[in-house]
Design an enzyme around this catalytic site. Structure first.
Site, PDB file in Angstrom:
ATOM      1  N   HIS A   1      66.373 -82.628 -78.319  1.00 53.70           N
ATOM      2  CA  HIS A   1      66.547 -83.650 -79.367  1.00 53.70           C
ATOM      3  C   HIS A   1      65.925 -84.973 -78.953  1.00 53.70           C
ATOM      4  CE1 HIS A   1      69.683 -80.877 -80.944  1.00 53.70           C
ATOM      5  NE2 HIS A   1      69.969 -80.725 -79.664  1.00 53.70           N
TER       6      HIS A   1
ATOM      7  N   SER B   1      42.089-102.311 -78.380  1.00 56.15           N
ATOM      8  CA  SER B   1      42.252-102.855 -79.729  1.00 56.15           C
ATOM      9  C   SER B   1      41.236-103.961 -79.940  1.00 56.15           C
ATOM     10  CB  SER B   1      43.668-103.398 -79.873  1.00 56.15           C
ATOM     11  OG  SER B   1      43.728-104.383 -80.878  1.00 56.15           O
TER      12      SER B   1
ATOM     13  N   LYS C   1      45.778-103.909 -75.103  1.00 55.16           N
ATOM     14  CA  LYS C   1      46.066-102.541 -75.517  1.00 55.16           C
ATOM     15  C   LYS C   1      45.299-101.470 -74.750  1.00 55.16           C
ATOM     16  CE  LYS C   1      48.506-101.207 -78.117  1.00 55.16           C
ATOM     17  NZ  LYS C   1      48.477-101.024 -79.572  1.00 55.16           N
TER      18      LYS C   1
ATOM     19  N   GLU D   1      45.980 -88.725 -80.013  1.00 58.10           N
ATOM     20  CA  GLU D   1      46.306 -88.949 -81.429  1.00 58.10           C
ATOM     21  C   GLU D   1      45.355 -88.193 -82.345  1.00 58.10           C
ATOM     22  OE1 GLU D   1      47.998 -93.326 -81.942  1.00 58.10           O
ATOM     23  OE2 GLU D   1      46.231 -93.273 -80.694  1.00 58.10           O
TER      24      GLU D   1
END
Ligand code: ARG
Length: 456
Positions: free
Chosen positions: A155, A276, A282, A289
């Site tokens: 979970h 970024s 970043k 992704e």
């Protein structure tokens, strides 16, 4: 006017030609198309359907066309529907009218199906190689971090400590099933459709077994109508590809989580990270992704081909031409994803201090404490209750189970004793000493077996 349109009184409308053309995507089948044509011509000569010289001239012409395509000199004629017509058209230019004999005892329907199957066989072998490369990268990462412990989750809540190697071996297993699924798919791809004609078979004494042998197919198709209209093998590849992408996507999700500041378990190598345009600090896990995202497009291809096939009457229908779009797109996505993931996994740095610390936090040793009481003779359900109350007590005081004194423990059960001290993250992992468990001894064994599997 093209000779093939003699039945008509009008030229093809340009927009019709453009709409129905498959050349821009099926040109990648040139090698398979030419190989199948050469085998077909040889067979025609052996069966005395054409002469030996004719087959020779066709074979030489086709070989030189392949060279033209490979050296970038071939001029594709977009007015010709597909790669097959382009190759045949060029063959006329190179060897004259004898080129017209190549299409004896053949239809584009069995020709296309044959090229697709040849392509699929090569694709599968490449896919399996890339799956094994990723498996090897996971094994190397596991072995290099053999002692690293991290929290295992259910979970997405910290559950019990596990070895990182054990966690990575879970992905090894998934990828192994993928390897096996593609191998299974290969059995049904490995069937020669050529010799089926347009749909009904052929009125010539063709030798299909000879062609199968020439092209490396282990079987010939049994029914001509099925052979020209079957695309199950494309669906199977994309289904197996969907599953493989799903596995990579699950791993991608963990890479994304683990590389966040919240987890801090790993660091992706700079070479596989992006930044970024506005936030200079970043470091983004874009590879993971995109792999996660592209999984969706492969599922889309699976739905697309299934839907294309669902209402097709026998035998060939032009709808089938678009199988290549889904198929090639999926092959490309699966291959590029596996390749980049292998590179990324090979360069990942593990923060073992952080994972080790996290592994012992959040009461991850509660099950071990319950098991301790079971060892002293308490039924497990009762032990579960004792430890649940203990955890509540610890939570209320914002203390860890390790911070609680033995006399406090004894308020919950008189079975607690000095040897409670020996429970820690390492003992917890070592205790899971069953086949398939995370005990170091079992994981070493699993790593050895995994090594053998990929070396097969
Ligand atoms: N370009 C077509 C395809 O890839 C070739 C088959 C043509 N057959 C036909 N009956 N029109 O499927």
């Amino acid at each position: 006017m093209s000779a093939l349109r003699d039945r008509f009184q009008k030229e093809a409308d340009e927009s019709m030609q453009e709409y129905t053309s498959s050349l821009h995507f099926d040109r990648r089948l040139y090698r398979q198309d030419i190989a199948a044509s050469i085998a077909h011509a040889r067979m025609l000569a052996r069966q005395r359907i054409i002469s030996g010289e004719e087959a020779e001239s066709i074979g030489q012409g086709l070989t030189s066309i392949r060279e033209e395509i490979e050296s970038g000199q071939f001029e594709f004629d977009t007015s010709l529907e597909d790669i097959h017509m382009n190759v045949e058209g060029r063959l006329y230019e190179r060897i004259g009218d004898v080129a017209g004999k190549l299409h004896t005892a053949r239809s584009r329907n069995d020709q296309v199906a044959t090229a697709m199957r040849l392509y699929a066989k090569e694709a599968i072998s490449e896919t399996v190689t890339r799956l094994k490369d990723l498996q090897a990268a996971l094994l190397d990462l596991a072995e290099a971090n053999r002692a690293v412990i991290l929290p295992g989750y259910t979970h997405l809540q910290r559950a019990q400590p596990v070895l990182l190697a054990h966690h990575l071996l879970a992905y090894f297993e998934m990828l192994q099933r993928d390897v096996e699924r593609f191998g299974d798919c290969l059995e049904r791809v490995d069937v020669l459709p050529l010799g089926s004609g347009a749909l009904a078979g052929l009125p010539y004494q063709v030798d299909r077994d000879f062609v199968a042998k020439e092209l490396g197919f282990s079987q010939i198709s049994r029914n001509s109508m099925d052979a020209v209209s079957d695309r199950d093998f494309v669906i199977e590849y994309i289904a197996a590809g969907s599953m493989a992408m799903m596995h990579v996507s699950r791993l991608a999700e963990e890479i994304i989580l683990w590389s966040s500041a919240e987890f801090g378990f790993i660091e992706i190598d700079d070479a596989y990270a992006t930044t970024s345009s506005i936030m200079p600090q970043k470091k983004n896990p874009d590879v993971a992704e995109l792999a996660r995202g592209k999984t969706g497009s492969v599922y889309g291809d699976l739905m697309s081909i299934l839907t294309t096939m669902k209402s097709l009457p026998l035998a060939y229908n032009r709808d089938l031409q678009d199988d290549k779009q889904s198929f090639f797109r999926t092959v490309d996505t699966v291959h590029s994803t596996l390749e980049i993931f292998t590179g990324m996994m090979r360069t990942i740095k593990v923060n073992s201090e952080r994972t080790g610390q996290a592994a012992g936090e959040s009461y991850t040793l509660a099950t071990d404490v319950a098991d301790y009481l079971v060892g002293k003779g308490m039924p497990f359900r009762e032990a579960h209750g004792v430890v649940a109350r203990l955890v509540r007590y610890a939570v209320e005081q914002e203390r860890s189970l390790q911070d609680i004194t033995l006399s406090e423990y004894r308020q919950f059960s008189s079975l607690f004793d000095e040897d409670l001290q020996s429970i820690n993250v390492e003992s917890s992992v070592a205790a899971r000493d069953v086949p398939g468990g995370t005990a170091p001894r079992r994981v070493d064994e699993a790593l050895r077996e995994a090594r053998e599997v990929i070396n097969e």
